[in-house]
Design a protein around this motif. Structure first.
Motif, mmCIF file in Angstrom:
data_model
loop_
_atom_site.group_PDB
_atom_site.id
_atom_site.type_symbol
_atom_site.label_atom_id
_atom_site.label_comp_id
_atom_site.label_asym_id
_atom_site.label_seq_id
_atom_site.Cartn_x
_atom_site.Cartn_y
_atom_site.Cartn_z
ATOM 1 N N MET A 192 0.815 -1.213 0.000
ATOM 2 C CA MET A 192 0.000 0.000 0.000
ATOM 3 C C MET A 192 0.852 1.268 0.000
ATOM 4 S SD MET A 192 -2.924 -0.751 2.836
ATOM 5 C CE MET A 192 -3.988 -2.185 2.802
ATOM 6 N N LEU A 193 2.014 1.177 0.642
ATOM 7 C CA LEU A 193 2.874 2.348 0.818
ATOM 8 C C LEU A 193 3.919 2.502 -0.275
ATOM 9 C CD1 LEU A 193 3.438 1.795 4.641
ATOM 10 C CD2 LEU A 193 2.240 3.754 3.653
ATOM 11 N N SER A 194 4.010 1.521 -1.171
ATOM 12 C CA SER A 194 5.155 1.451 -2.086
ATOM 13 C C SER A 194 5.284 2.645 -3.022
ATOM 14 C CB SER A 194 5.097 0.151 -2.895
ATOM 15 O OG SER A 194 3.897 0.098 -3.647
ATOM 16 N N GLN A 195 4.180 3.216 -3.452
ATOM 17 C CA GLN A 195 4.260 4.350 -4.385
ATOM 18 C C GLN A 195 4.402 5.682 -3.665
ATOM 19 O OE1 GLN A 195 1.191 4.464 -7.373
ATOM 20 N NE2 GLN A 195 1.787 2.508 -8.266
ATOM 21 N N GLY A 196 3.565 5.913 -2.664
ATOM 22 C CA GLY A 196 3.600 7.202 -1.984
ATOM 23 C C GLY A 196 4.726 7.345 -0.990
ATOM 24 N N PHE A 197 5.154 6.217 -0.400
ATOM 25 C CA PHE A 197 6.156 6.260 0.659
ATOM 26 C C PHE A 197 7.120 5.085 0.495
ATOM 27 C CE2 PHE A 197 2.035 7.771 2.120
ATOM 28 C CZ PHE A 197 2.329 9.087 2.476
ATOM 29 N N PRO A 198 7.964 5.121 -0.515
ATOM 30 C CA PRO A 198 8.820 3.960 -0.820
ATOM 31 C C PRO A 198 9.789 3.595 0.305
ATOM 32 C CG PRO A 198 9.441 5.874 -2.151
ATOM 33 C CD PRO A 198 8.139 6.197 -1.503
ATOM 34 N N GLU A 199 10.329 4.596 1.003
ATOM 35 C CA GLU A 199 11.253 4.282 2.099
ATOM 36 C C GLU A 199 10.523 3.524 3.203
ATOM 37 O OE1 GLU A 199 13.937 6.477 5.567
ATOM 38 O OE2 GLU A 199 12.903 7.694 4.051
ATOM 39 N N THR A 200 9.317 3.997 3.535
ATOM 40 C CA THR A 200 8.518 3.314 4.557
ATOM 41 C C THR A 200 8.166 1.907 4.115
ATOM 42 O OG1 THR A 200 7.522 5.460 5.052
ATOM 43 C CG2 THR A 200 6.504 3.522 6.043
ATOM 44 N N ALA A 201 7.788 1.766 2.857
ATOM 45 C CA ALA A 201 7.405 0.453 2.335
ATOM 46 C C ALA A 201 8.551 -0.541 2.478
ATOM 47 C CB ALA A 201 6.985 0.570 0.879
ATOM 48 N N GLN A 202 9.769 -0.079 2.213
ATOM 49 C CA GLN A 202 10.922 -0.969 2.338
ATOM 50 C C GLN A 202 11.132 -1.384 3.791
ATOM 51 O OE1 GLN A 202 14.550 0.361 0.490
ATOM 52 N NE2 GLN A 202 15.833 -0.999 1.722
ATOM 53 N N LEU A 203 11.027 -0.411 4.700
ATOM 54 C CA LEU A 203 11.213 -0.711 6.123
ATOM 55 C C LEU A 203 10.124 -1.654 6.637
ATOM 56 C CD1 LEU A 203 12.135 2.877 7.373
ATOM 57 C CD2 LEU A 203 13.644 0.870 7.395
ATOM 58 N N VAL A 204 8.889 -1.392 6.251
ATOM 59 C CA VAL A 204 7.786 -2.261 6.685
ATOM 60 C C VAL A 204 7.941 -3.655 6.088
ATOM 61 C CG1 VAL A 204 5.284 -2.628 6.551
ATOM 62 C CG2 VAL A 204 6.188 -0.353 7.067
ATOM 63 N N GLY A 205 8.397 -3.715 4.854
ATOM 64 C CA GLY A 205 8.594 -4.999 4.189
ATOM 65 C C GLY A 205 9.672 -5.850 4.820
ATOM 66 N N GLU A 206 10.543 -5.234 5.611
ATOM 67 C CA GLU A 206 11.606 -5.979 6.290
ATOM 68 C C GLU A 206 11.119 -6.673 7.557
ATOM 69 O OE1 GLU A 206 14.591 -3.022 6.894
ATOM 70 O OE2 GLU A 206 15.147 -2.918 4.769
ATOM 71 N N LEU A 207 9.935 -6.329 8.031
ATOM 72 C CA LEU A 207 9.381 -7.001 9.204
ATOM 73 C C LEU A 207 8.987 -8.432 8.846
ATOM 74 C CD1 LEU A 207 7.086 -4.159 10.593
ATOM 75 C CD2 LEU A 207 9.326 -4.852 11.465
ATOM 76 N N ARG A 208 9.310 -9.355 9.703
ATOM 77 C CA ARG A 208 9.061 -10.760 9.414
ATOM 78 C C ARG A 208 7.838 -11.274 10.157
ATOM 79 N NH1 ARG A 208 14.261 -14.218 10.489
ATOM 80 N NH2 ARG A 208 12.682 -15.820 10.074
ATOM 81 N N ALA A 209 7.357 -12.430 9.730
ATOM 82 C CA ALA A 209 6.210 -13.068 10.372
ATOM 83 C C ALA A 209 6.489 -14.553 10.545
ATOM 84 C CB ALA A 209 4.944 -12.864 9.547
ATOM 85 N N ASN A 210 5.906 -15.136 11.566
ATOM 86 C CA ASN A 210 6.006 -16.563 11.821
ATOM 87 C C ASN A 210 4.688 -17.258 11.472
ATOM 88 O OD1 ASN A 210 8.666 -16.436 12.965
ATOM 89 N ND2 ASN A 210 7.763 -15.592 14.829
ATOM 90 N N SER A 211 4.741 -18.584 11.453
ATOM 91 C CA SER A 211 3.574 -19.371 11.046
ATOM 92 C C SER A 211 3.082 -20.267 12.169
ATOM 93 C CB SER A 211 3.925 -20.245 9.830
ATOM 94 O OG SER A 211 4.259 -19.454 8.713
#
Length: 432
Positions: free
Chosen positions: A262-281
């Motif tokens: 959602m943030l990739s176009q308007g806020f690319p730096e934020t999108a990259q930082l948020v994308g680095e957060l991991r999740a478990n299963s």
């Protein structure tokens, strides 16, 4: 739950809002199903903790106080699976900290040497004050000894479905870091501070889904279900169908894996930082049985599994005994928690373990899944610093929070939503 809480707070302050929900159901993971047979099935949380007051307060505000229930005291028994044996869970604990040396020694959840090292935590000096984060494993081994990890992890890390060597103490358990500094020891601190009186957890007669349903019923603003947000901009959002909706502020109350695109176009730096957060299963399998088909005394809340047991099963909860109204008379409802399995494999393991540990003589009458593969936020060491960078990368009128960022429990999500709404209101007042 974060988005609902934010909308409710804005409404309380007479601020217009639009709430977008990608699915057809409000509440996120908080979802309750009443099966035809009369079983009440929780897809995720079956209760929330009262030590953090935010969810209980919200429940009162939306008129749910009379519907509140608490885990049953008459069935308050737990077991600990270690070495293939079901041991009585130690009594007189405050979370995992023993308030009584002798009852902990008698439990057998650790070897004699491991037990003495655990209890010697009271003599371990605190780490010098520091801003440096550490993992749960580092903290536990440092204070209680290496063997203690097998006992503490199922209790402390269970809600996070976390790798203890990666889970951030600052993000997940700041209260223990503070207690170490304030008292020099968790055992000393736990014994010096009185236990809260009254129930520890709260749920509702009709299940946890009653909370989002009650909030939704009282929302008077615009609520749009089945409306995914495609992009977030400084002045609004673009919906999946292409519609642009403008707003003075945006609150993102979505998991990181949805927020980053959602943030990739308007806020690319934020999108990259948020994308680095991991999740478990994880996968939760709920099984229904006739009471007569299980040999074990099912008047218990459940069992936890020693982390070194070497089986996929991590815990069991006996919902039919833990909370009133979860199964029809003469029946048992058991939920089994797994990490690293597909749903069908988890089902087979659940049936096997209920048979092995509890003596189920017949196949379950029915079963249900909570499939959370890749959907359990992982607060890795340094999470709070990473979160600060995410927030600093956004303009003041764009807020982000919720389970991926600021706490996975329902009270944490409620607090996150209301806090972001209040921050928006402060900004609004400053600009007026």
């Amino acid at each position: 739950m974060t988005g609902l809480a934010a909308a409710w707070e804005l409404q309380q302050q007479n601020v217009p809002y639009v709430l977008f929900e990608a699915s057809g159901l409000l509440g996120g993971k908080v979802e309750t199903t009443l099966a035809d047979e009369g079983f009440l099935i929780e897809k995720a949380a079956d209760a929330f903790i009262l030590g953090k007051p935010y969810a209980a307060q919200l429940a009162r505000e939306v008129g749910l106080e009379a519907e509140a229930i608490h885990p049953r005291e008459d069935t308050k028994k737990l077991y600990f699976l270690r070495g293939g044996r079901l041991l009585d869970f130690p009594g007189h604990l405050k979370m995992f900290v023993p308030l009584d040396d002798e009852s902990f020694r008698a439990s057998g959840v650790l070897s004699p040497a491991g037990t003495e090292r655990f209890l010697n935590e009271v003599n371990v000096p605190p780490r010098p004050p520091t801003d440096e984060d550490e993992s749960l494993a580092s903290f536990v081994i440092r204070r209680f000894g290496e063997e203690a990890l097998n006992f503490i992890v199922p209790i402390a890390a269970g809600i996070y479905v976390a790798n203890p060597y990666e889970l951030s103490m600052q993000a997940a358990f700041p209260q223990f870091l503070k207690m170490e500094q304030d008292y020099g020891s968790l055992i000393a601190g736990s014994r010096a501070t009185p236990r809260a009186s009254g129930p520890i957890f709260m749920s509702f007669r009709e299940g946890m889904g009653a909370l989002p349903a009650a909030i939704a019923a009282k929302l008077t603003g615009e609520v749009r279900l089945d409306t995914p947000v495609l992009r977030v901009h400084p002045d609004g959002v673009t919906l999946a169908g292409g519609e642009k909706v403008t707003g003075s502020a945006m609150i993102l109350a979505v998991p990181a894996w949805y927020a980053a695109p959602m943030l990739s176009q308007g806020f690319p730096e934020t999108a990259q930082l948020v994308g680095e957060l991991r999740a478990n299963s994880s996968v939760a399998v709920t099984l229904a049985y006739r009471r007569e088909d299980i040999e074990f005394d099912m008047n218990m809340h459940g069992l936890l599994v020693d982390a070194s047991e070497g089986i996929p099963l991590k815990a069991m909860t006996v919902h039919s005994a833990k909370l009133h109204g979860r199964a029809p008379e003469g029946h048992v409802l058991v939920r089994c928690f797994f990490v690293g399995l597909e749903p069908m494999a988890a089902y087979r393991e659940a049936v096997k373990e209920v048979g092995r540990l509890l003596g189920a003589k017949e196949a379950p009458l029915d079963h249900w899944y909570g499939d959370w593969r890749g959907k359990n936020p992982a607060y890795q060491v340094g999470h709070l610093e990473h979160l600060a960078r995410i927030r600093q990368s956004l303009p003041p009128n764009v807020k982000i929070g919720g389970a991926s960022f600021t706490g996975v429990g329902i009270p944490d999500c409620v607090n996150a939503g209301r806090t972001m709404a209040r921050e928006v209101l402060i900004l609004r007042a400053a600009e007026a």
